[in-house]
Design an enzyme around this catalytic site. Structure first.
Site, PDB file in Angstrom:
ATOM      1  CD  GLU A 295      -3.988  -9.012   3.287  1.00 31.65           C
ATOM      2  OE1 GLU A 295      -2.923  -8.967   3.886  1.00 31.65           O
ATOM      3  OE2 GLU A 295      -4.061  -8.970   2.045  1.00 31.65           O
TER       4      GLU A 295
ATOM      5  N   GLY B 295       2.574  -3.126   8.350  1.00 31.60           N
ATOM      6  CA  GLY B 295       2.776  -3.404   9.768  1.00 31.60           C
ATOM      7  C   GLY B 295       4.236  -3.716  10.057  1.00 31.60           C
TER       8      GLY B 295
ATOM      9  CB  THR C 259      -0.921   0.006   1.239  1.00 33.56           C
ATOM     10  OG1 THR C 259      -1.692  -1.208   1.226  1.00 33.56           O
ATOM     11  CG2 THR C 259      -1.879   1.171   1.239  1.00 33.56           C
TER      12      THR C 259
END
Ligand SMILES: CCCCCCCCC/C=C/C(=O)SCCNC(=O)CCNC(=O)[C@H](O)C(C)(C)COP(=O)(O)OP(=O)(O)OC[C@H]1O[C@@H](n2cnc3c(N)ncnc32)[C@H](O)[C@@H]1OP(=O)(O)O
Ligand SMILES: Cc1cc2nc3c(=O)[nH]c(=O)nc-3n(C[C@H](O)[C@H](O)[C@H](O)COP(=O)(O)OP(=O)(O)OC[C@H]3O[C@@H](n4cnc5c(N)ncnc54)[C@H](O)[C@@H]3O)c2cc1C
Length: 621
Positions: free
Chosen positions: A398, A153, A114
């Site tokens: 996701e 993350g 992303t």
């Protein structure tokens, strides 16, 4: 399993008690403290897994649930995305080079896709990887502000490696999105490598224990060998070769996580919330059901049963569906490894659809559990706020749920179009090859087969009508893209109906597989309640074509209400059957021993605001 049922080595529980119970409580920590505390537990978790020879996936997952109750640690992206992508997209040499280091946690990785400007539209991502045959390197670059990688993350402070999804350029030609292994930080100093600007993206709605971060490349070179080359290669001279026609193999990591999210996030989150709310509703006594009688358990109010028992049925349904989704993922993934890719489109569609459908239902359900617990449900001591913010992230990451439903709808339209051209569908969509019977077989007995058939009818009808509406929009002069957009609300609802039917069907098959008649009867009641609530909440879908009439809807409502009192005697046992350890629940309201008030008072007295040396206290003097 070694640990299932709480056989956790004493010291880990002691650690958990220290970290969660006796020691500084998660709820009393700042974000930075929560993050650091999570890293301490990650280290302890890794040591325990080594010390106790923990390799069984289910055991590690159970232990993770104790070590990181209702939270994601940096192990999530590392074990849930970085390692699976290396294994699925790497060549044999690359797997040998990086997987052992990752599995020993000598390197910690994440999945970096992303960007600030793009998340859903993967083809719109801008980070480039340009091959230089002179140096035999890929030069990674963030050409624009919007191309800065954003959200991954562990990227902010922890991970020293990552799989970066970037546009491959060779001699000025764009070959599309490919995965690259990138070392982000020095293994000695842990400082970002030269050419990289990195950091944490700041506080979020939840996920306090994960440093979701940003990463900007400034013409950063990596060796040619770092492009994951299982399905396609770049030779030293810059020649591009590929072994697959399907360009979507590079999207594989997303299918894996979507397939796992159904059970691990939606199933577990909703089951925990139901455990807390139903146990607490059996403890809490309030108001007056009958004059001069003691205050009743709030679980005896029909409205409380109406709030919670459909969610309990849903929790069981999502749990079973999540188990089935994992089975399907590994089965199809094995087929793909043998070169049989026929079922990849269906796997993509069902994992996208169920991830969206179940995380949306679970988010809604967890919030409804909180609302059913009154003021104490609103307290962090209930554990429900933390369960909610953790689970609801699954509606976005996701693949945002709307977009995922549209992916599922795209597959359904393809299948339905094929049926009209004589192709026989199979697997989860085989019912689209059957003639849609308008005769409703629902009787007051409400057999699971008749209920499943009702959901089959609804899904088939909505898919048929979505397809016909799409054709009408195109026939009236709209181009295919506009027709698709003008039909997208109808398409998402058809995808939801397909997933709803799939979930009822899975639940029915589980009930039929149970041999113990007593357990079978109780699960049958839950499956009936799940289906009847689905009909009630979507009654328009069932009466629109006259499949159900008002009299039958009245029967549905009566049966739904009578099931509530039938389920009541087993409600607490049904949540105990999830076997969550108190540490996994992280809730004073949901304690197995039911000792709520005493522990709520003890907990409140520990809150930092009550410390005598606290600043406010001094101010109030
Ligand atoms: C566990 C607990 C964790 C707990 C811990 C969790 C921590 C959080 C971790 C989070 C990590 C992330 O979020 S990682 C980042 C996640 N990002 C995303 O998921 C992005 C979502 N967007 C996408 O996936 C894509 O952009 C998508 C929407 C599918 C559209 O892709 P494209 O535009 O390339 O494709 P389209 O043009 O729509 O479709 C072209 C064809 O490709 C097919 N296709 C599309 N995607 C496909 C795929 N993955 N596999 C196969 N086939 C695919 C379509 O069905 C079409 O088939 P035909 O119809 O036959 O032509
Ligand atoms: C907790 C969390 C953890 C994450 N971890 C990671 C990670 O580890 N690695 C990583 O790479 N990313 C990660 N992400 C990012 C995540 O994958 C993206 O947020 C997600 O893909 C959505 O993209 P976006 O945020 O750009 O939203 P957008 O794509 O901008 O979508 C915003 C809204 O626009 C609408 N929309 C967008 N496209 C369409 C469409 N085609 N049709 C209809 N409506 C549309 C939807 O309503 C959508 O909600 C994480 C995100 C969260 C919240």
């Amino acid at each position: 399993m070694l640990f299932k049922g709480g056989g956790l080595p004493h010291e880990s529980l002691a650690l958990q008690e220290k970290l969660f119970g006796a020691g500084p409580d998660y709820n009393f920590m700042t974000r930075i403290e929560r993050f650091k505390n999570s890293l301490v537990r990650v280290q302890h978790f890794i040591r325990c897994c080594a010390r106790y020879n923990l390799h069984d996936h289910a055991d590690k997952k159970w232990f993770e649930g104790v070590a990181f109750p209702n939270e994601v640690s940096v192990l999530g992206p590392h074990s849930g995305m970085f390692i699976p992508t290396l294994k699925e997209q790497g060549s044999e040499e690359q797997i040998q080079k990086w997987v052992p280091q990752a599995e020993k946690h000598q390197i910690m990785g994440t999945y970096i896709q992303t960007e600030l400007g793009h998340g859903t539209f993967v083809r719109g991502l801008e980070t480039t990887a340009t091959y230089d045959p002179k140096t035999e390197e890929f030069i990674l670059n963030s050409p624009t502000l919007t191309s800065i990688k954003w959200w991954p993350g562990g990227l902010g402070r922890t991970c020293n490696f990552g799989i970066v999804m970037a546009l491959l350029y060779i001699d000025g030609k764009n070959y599309g999105m490919h995965p690259f292994v990138v070392q982000l930080r020095s293994l000695k100093t842990h400082e970002p490598l030269p050419g990289l600007t990195m950091g944490d993206i700041g506080p979020k709605f939840g996920f306090d224990t994960v440093d979701n971060g940003y990463l900007q490349f400034n013409h950063f070179g990596i060796p040619r060998e770092n492009m994951l080359m299982k399905y396609c290669q770049v030779l030293k001279n810059g020649t591009y070769t590929k072994q697959t026609r399907n360009p979507k193999f590079s999207y594989g990591a997303m299918i894996f996580v979507r397939s796992m999210v159904v059970y691990e996030v939606a199933g577990q989150g909703l089951a925990k919330a139901c455990t807390i709310a139903i146990r607490y509703s059996a403890i809490r006594r309030q108001s007056e059901l009958k004059k001069s009688r003691p205050e009743p358990q709030i679980l005896d109010y029909q409205t409380q049963q109406y709030k919670l028992f459909p969610l309990l049925a849903l929790a069981y349904a999502v749990w079973f569906t999540g188990v089935r989704m994992k089975e399907i993922y590994f089965m199809v993934n094995n087929e793909i490894k043998q070169g049989h890719t026929e079922r990849l489109p269906e796997l993509h569609a069902i994992s996208s659809g169920l991830k969206a459908f179940t995380t949306s239902m679970a988010s809604w359900g967890i919030e409804r559990c909180r609302l059913a617990c009154g003021g104490h449900g609103y307290s962090a001591a209930s554990g429900l706020p933390k369960i909610y913010v953790n689970a609801t992230g699954g509606c976005t990451y996701e693949g945002e749920n709307t977009v995922m439903l549209l992916q599922c709808a795209r597959f359904l339209m393809n299948i339905y179009g094929g049926v009209k051209n004589g192709r026989r569908p199979s697997g989860s969509v085989n019912y689209l090859g059957e003639r849609i019977s308008s005769r409703c077989t629902l009787t007051s007995e409400f057999t699971l087969k008749s209920l499943a058939d009702a959901f089959k009818h609804r899904a088939a009808r909505m898919i048929k009508e979505a397809s016909e509406r799409l054709n009408r929009l195109q026939a009236s002069g709209n181009d295919p893209e506009d027709s698709w957009n003008l039909n997208s609300v109808v398409l998402t609802k058809a995808a939801e109906a397909h997933c709803h039917y799939y979930m009822v069907l899975v639940f029915e098959s589980v009930v039929e597989s149970v041999e113990d008649n007593c357990v079978k009867d109780i699960l049958r009641q839950l499956c009936q309640l799940l289906a009847l609530c689905g009909i009630q909440e979507n009654s328009g879908d069932f009466i629109q074509d006259g499949f159900l009439n008002n009299d039958q809807l009245e029967l549905v409502k009566q049966k739904q209400l009578s099931l509530l009192s039938e389920i009541r005697p087993n409600a607490v046992l049904l949540v105990d059957a999830f076997e969550f350890h108190d540490v996994q629940l992280g809730s004073i309201l949901g304690r197995f021993d039911g000792n709520v008030y005493e522990n709520l008072f003890k907990w409140a007295k520990k809150t930092p605001l009550n410390k005598p040396e606290d600043l406010i206290h001094r101010l109030l003097r």
